[in-house]
Scaffold this active site. Structure first.
Site, mmCIF file in Angstrom:
data_model
loop_
_atom_site.group_PDB
_atom_site.id
_atom_site.type_symbol
_atom_site.label_atom_id
_atom_site.label_comp_id
_atom_site.label_asym_id
_atom_site.label_seq_id
_atom_site.Cartn_x
_atom_site.Cartn_y
_atom_site.Cartn_z
ATOM 1 N N LYS A 255 -11.019 -10.836 -6.225
ATOM 2 C CA LYS A 255 -9.833 -11.295 -5.498
ATOM 3 C C LYS A 255 -10.147 -11.911 -4.131
ATOM 4 O O LYS A 255 -9.454 -12.808 -3.677
ATOM 5 C CB LYS A 255 -8.847 -10.141 -5.327
ATOM 6 C CG LYS A 255 -8.098 -9.808 -6.608
ATOM 7 C CD LYS A 255 -7.063 -8.758 -6.370
ATOM 8 C CE LYS A 255 -6.311 -8.453 -7.645
ATOM 9 N NZ LYS A 255 -5.239 -7.489 -7.468
ATOM 10 N N ASP B 205 0.740 -10.349 -6.049
ATOM 11 C CA ASP B 205 0.735 -8.878 -6.085
ATOM 12 C C ASP B 205 1.800 -8.285 -5.164
ATOM 13 O O ASP B 205 2.526 -7.371 -5.534
ATOM 14 C CB ASP B 205 -0.624 -8.335 -5.612
ATOM 15 C CG ASP B 205 -1.641 -8.303 -6.746
ATOM 16 O OD1 ASP B 205 -1.229 -8.342 -7.907
ATOM 17 O OD2 ASP B 205 -2.854 -8.228 -6.439
HETATM 18 P P1 NAP Z 1 -10.251 -2.215 -3.331
HETATM 19 O O1 NAP Z 1 -10.164 -3.473 -2.563
HETATM 20 O O2 NAP Z 1 -11.510 -1.863 -4.035
HETATM 21 O O3 NAP Z 1 -9.846 -1.006 -2.318
HETATM 22 C C1 NAP Z 1 -9.897 0.313 -2.723
HETATM 23 C C2 NAP Z 1 -9.677 1.219 -1.533
HETATM 24 O O4 NAP Z 1 -9.768 2.571 -2.007
HETATM 25 C C3 NAP Z 1 -10.734 1.082 -0.432
HETATM 26 O O5 NAP Z 1 -10.152 1.357 0.814
HETATM 27 C C4 NAP Z 1 -11.717 2.188 -0.795
HETATM 28 O O6 NAP Z 1 -12.453 2.674 0.291
HETATM 29 C C5 NAP Z 1 -10.767 3.258 -1.258
HETATM 30 N N1 NAP Z 1 -11.463 4.240 -2.078
HETATM 31 C C6 NAP Z 1 -12.235 4.010 -3.163
HETATM 32 N N2 NAP Z 1 -12.720 5.163 -3.632
HETATM 33 C C7 NAP Z 1 -12.259 6.141 -2.811
HETATM 34 C C8 NAP Z 1 -12.432 7.544 -2.764
HETATM 35 N N3 NAP Z 1 -13.174 8.178 -3.650
HETATM 36 N N4 NAP Z 1 -11.826 8.227 -1.770
HETATM 37 C C9 NAP Z 1 -11.059 7.600 -0.857
HETATM 38 N N5 NAP Z 1 -10.866 6.264 -0.837
HETATM 39 C C10 NAP Z 1 -11.460 5.541 -1.819
HETATM 40 O O7 NAP Z 1 -9.134 -2.177 -4.485
HETATM 41 P P2 NAP Z 1 -7.683 -2.832 -4.450
HETATM 42 O O8 NAP Z 1 -7.709 -4.169 -5.085
HETATM 43 O O9 NAP Z 1 -7.165 -2.689 -3.068
HETATM 44 O O10 NAP Z 1 -6.888 -1.874 -5.463
HETATM 45 C C11 NAP Z 1 -6.566 -0.566 -5.086
HETATM 46 C C12 NAP Z 1 -5.799 0.118 -6.212
HETATM 47 O O11 NAP Z 1 -4.584 -0.580 -6.471
HETATM 48 C C13 NAP Z 1 -6.545 0.140 -7.530
HETATM 49 O O12 NAP Z 1 -6.321 1.381 -8.157
HETATM 50 C C14 NAP Z 1 -5.912 -0.978 -8.324
HETATM 51 O O13 NAP Z 1 -5.987 -0.746 -9.710
HETATM 52 C C15 NAP Z 1 -4.479 -0.901 -7.846
HETATM 53 N N6 NAP Z 1 -3.766 -2.179 -7.980
HETATM 54 C C16 NAP Z 1 -2.678 -2.205 -8.805
HETATM 55 C C17 NAP Z 1 -1.966 -3.373 -8.958
HETATM 56 C C18 NAP Z 1 -0.771 -3.396 -9.874
HETATM 57 O O14 NAP Z 1 -0.353 -4.474 -10.294
HETATM 58 N N7 NAP Z 1 -0.200 -2.267 -10.160
HETATM 59 C C19 NAP Z 1 -2.353 -4.532 -8.269
HETATM 60 C C20 NAP Z 1 -3.454 -4.464 -7.391
HETATM 61 C C21 NAP Z 1 -4.157 -3.267 -7.258
HETATM 62 P P3 NAP Z 1 -13.851 1.975 0.708
HETATM 63 O O15 NAP Z 1 -13.453 0.632 1.265
HETATM 64 O O16 NAP Z 1 -14.417 2.918 1.692
HETATM 65 O O17 NAP Z 1 -14.648 1.872 -0.552
#
Ligand code: NAP
Length: 472
Positions: free
Chosen positions: A250, A286
């Protein structure tokens, strides 16, 4: 508003497009010709064997060219032949194993096609072709081993894809067909990500297209990070009309696009790419998808006291949107407090209200929850297959009773966070509504339409529920 403006500037979606050639390379005896011929037959594509083509134009067999004029003459003929190939058309081409060693040949082949390295270990080649007297190389096993040693790195670095051919031809053929299907979208739409097998996007988008009476195809495309650049370059040339983007591309795709919608630029993430006149423009649907999903619950960001968990792409975009839609306060908690601060700063940039960032510690969670009426989990904690979950959910007890707990995760539909919140009597919302809404918004951009949104979301939800009840 920005999106509406962009829509009016769009040309109608493109139709058709040139299929990419598929070029098979690898050691002599690795299966390029036999696999290529079979794949062309089952996929109904033209097949071209470069060696046969060289023989045809020179009037000599390959063995004769080598024995009478030497390898350099063969390489010259090979180069001429490749230069004359012209635009693709979806041929499957078995190229000589030495062809792509020459950078000019590699560039010419890549211009219209996708290079697949058929990776068969020398011992397997020797085992299968032991009785084949027509292959001089295979009579001297040592020369095959040294050729493999010299060329392997080059094959790996120049090919777009590698296909392991370690067992049977049938298995390699089936894997080759799957690779070609995933990598060469000739027309229609798709979603790129890595890994991508779990994606629900094809079910949603096909349902929308079907509801609109359109026959467009939509497929999952596995694009590892190292192939993103090549994918985008090909997408601009091919008949692909548009595509969605998911983890991990993304952010990284932004630098590769011709244009980015201002909202996506500000969010720092693109989830939808639309092709207009060969130019690729990135959008982010999104966040509008989340807003619409909240609105279905009778909630919005206006005056909300928002607590965001996580500081990744989704968290930043939620914070950005919430501030601009009038949130009263936005707190971002992340395991790395520096990231939380940076995320808060960037979401607040150019705006008159500021988000705050802090550590995702048990104390901070409890403190922030007591002062929030909308909590949104933007971490993968609790997601199916992620393997980690919140260690303690006691902070949910601090939320006021009117608070809504939202998890962007949609698999499982009820995470432990939502289960515990519901048990406390709090309202909950999972990521399914957002997933559907962002997909329908993307389809509006793909198709340049803005109609029947509620109907389309309903059709998508029905297809999802059907797919989940009848997994294949
Ligand atoms: P991302 O950019 O990878 O960000 C993930 C975040 O979660 C980061 O801040 C990361 O911290 C943190 N994290 C990961 N593992 C962790 C842990 N064990 N403990 C605490 N924090 C943790 O992902 P994203 O694109 O923002 O997506 C985040 C979530 O939203 C995902 O589950 C995704 O599937 C969901 N999502 C859903 C939709 C929908 O349409 N429903 C759309 C977009 C996203 P670090 O930076 O320190 O690694």
């Amino acid at each position: 508003m920005e999106q509406a403006k962009a829509k009016s500037e769009q040309a109608p979606p493109e139709t058709g497009g040139q299929l990419n050639d598929i070029i098979l390379t690898g050691l002599p005896g690795s299966g390029k010709s036999s696999l290529g011929r079979l794949a062309a037959e089952v996929l109904d594509r033209p097949f071209l064997d470069l060696d046969e083509e060289i023989s045809r134009i020179s009037g000599l067999s390959i063995a004769e060219i080598f024995s009478r004029f030497g390898e350099s003459r063969f390489r010259t003929l090979e180069k001429e032949c490749i230069a004359r190939l012209g635009p693709g058309g979806g041929r499957i081409i078995a190229a000589g194993g030495g062809a792509i060693i020459d950078p000019q040949n590699e560039a010419a082949l890549k211009k219209n096609g996708l290079i697949i390295f058929i990776d068969r270990p020398p011992e397997k080649i020797l085992e299968t072709l032991a009785d084949d007297g027509s292959r001089p190389l295979l009579k001297a096993p040592q020369s095959l081993y040294s050729l493999a040693e010299r060329r392997r790195e080059r094959y790996l670095s120049s090919a777009d894809l590698r296909l392991a051919n370690e067992r049977t031809l049938a298995e390699a053929l089936s894997n080759l067909k799957a690779l070609i299907a995933a990598e060469t979208v000739d027309r229609g739409y798709g979603v790129i990500g890595h890994p991508i097998g779990h994606s629900l996007s094809p079910t949603i988008h096909q349902a929308v297209f079907q509801h609109l009476g359109l026959g467009h195809q939509y497929q999952s495309l596995n694009v590892p990070p190292e192939r993103l650049k090549a994918f985008v370059a090909r997408a601009a040339q091919s008949g692909l009309r548009g595509f969605n983007v998911t983890i991990p591309h993304k952010k990284s795709i932004m630098a590769l696009l011709d244009e980015i919608d201002p909202e996506a630029q500000a969010c720092g993430a693109v989830n939808t790419v639309v092709k207009v006149g060969g130019r690729l423009k990135g959008y982010n649907t999104d966040m509008e998808g989340l807003s619409l999903s909240l609105r279905e619950q009778g909630r919005d960001f206006q005056a909300a006291r928002l607590l965001i968990l996580g500081a990744g792409g989704a968290a930043g975009a939620v914070a950005f949107k919430a501030l601009r839609q009038g949130a009263a306060q936005v707190r971002i908690l992340a395991r790395d407090p520096q990231k939380a601060h940076r995320c808060a700063q960037s979401a607040s940039k150019g705006w008159n209200a500021a988000a705050e960032g802090a550590a995702l510690s048990p104390q901070e969670l409890k403190r922030a929850a007591a002062d929030a009426d909308l909590l949104i989990n933007c971490t993968p904690l609790g997601m199916e297959g992620f393997g980690q979950d919140f260690e303690c959910l006691d902070f949910l007890d601090q939320l006021p009773s009117e608070a809504l707990v939202c998890d962007l995760i949609y698999k499982p539909q009820e995470t432990s966070l939502l289960r515990r919140a519901a048990a406390r009597g709090l309202k909950t919302l999972n990521g399914l509504g957002m997933l559907i809404q962002q997909a329908v918004l993307a389809d509006e951009l793909f198709l340049n339409i803005q109609t029947k949104r509620a109907e389309l979301c309903k059709a998508a939800a029905a297809a999802l529920s059907c797919a989940q009840n009848n997994p294949c």
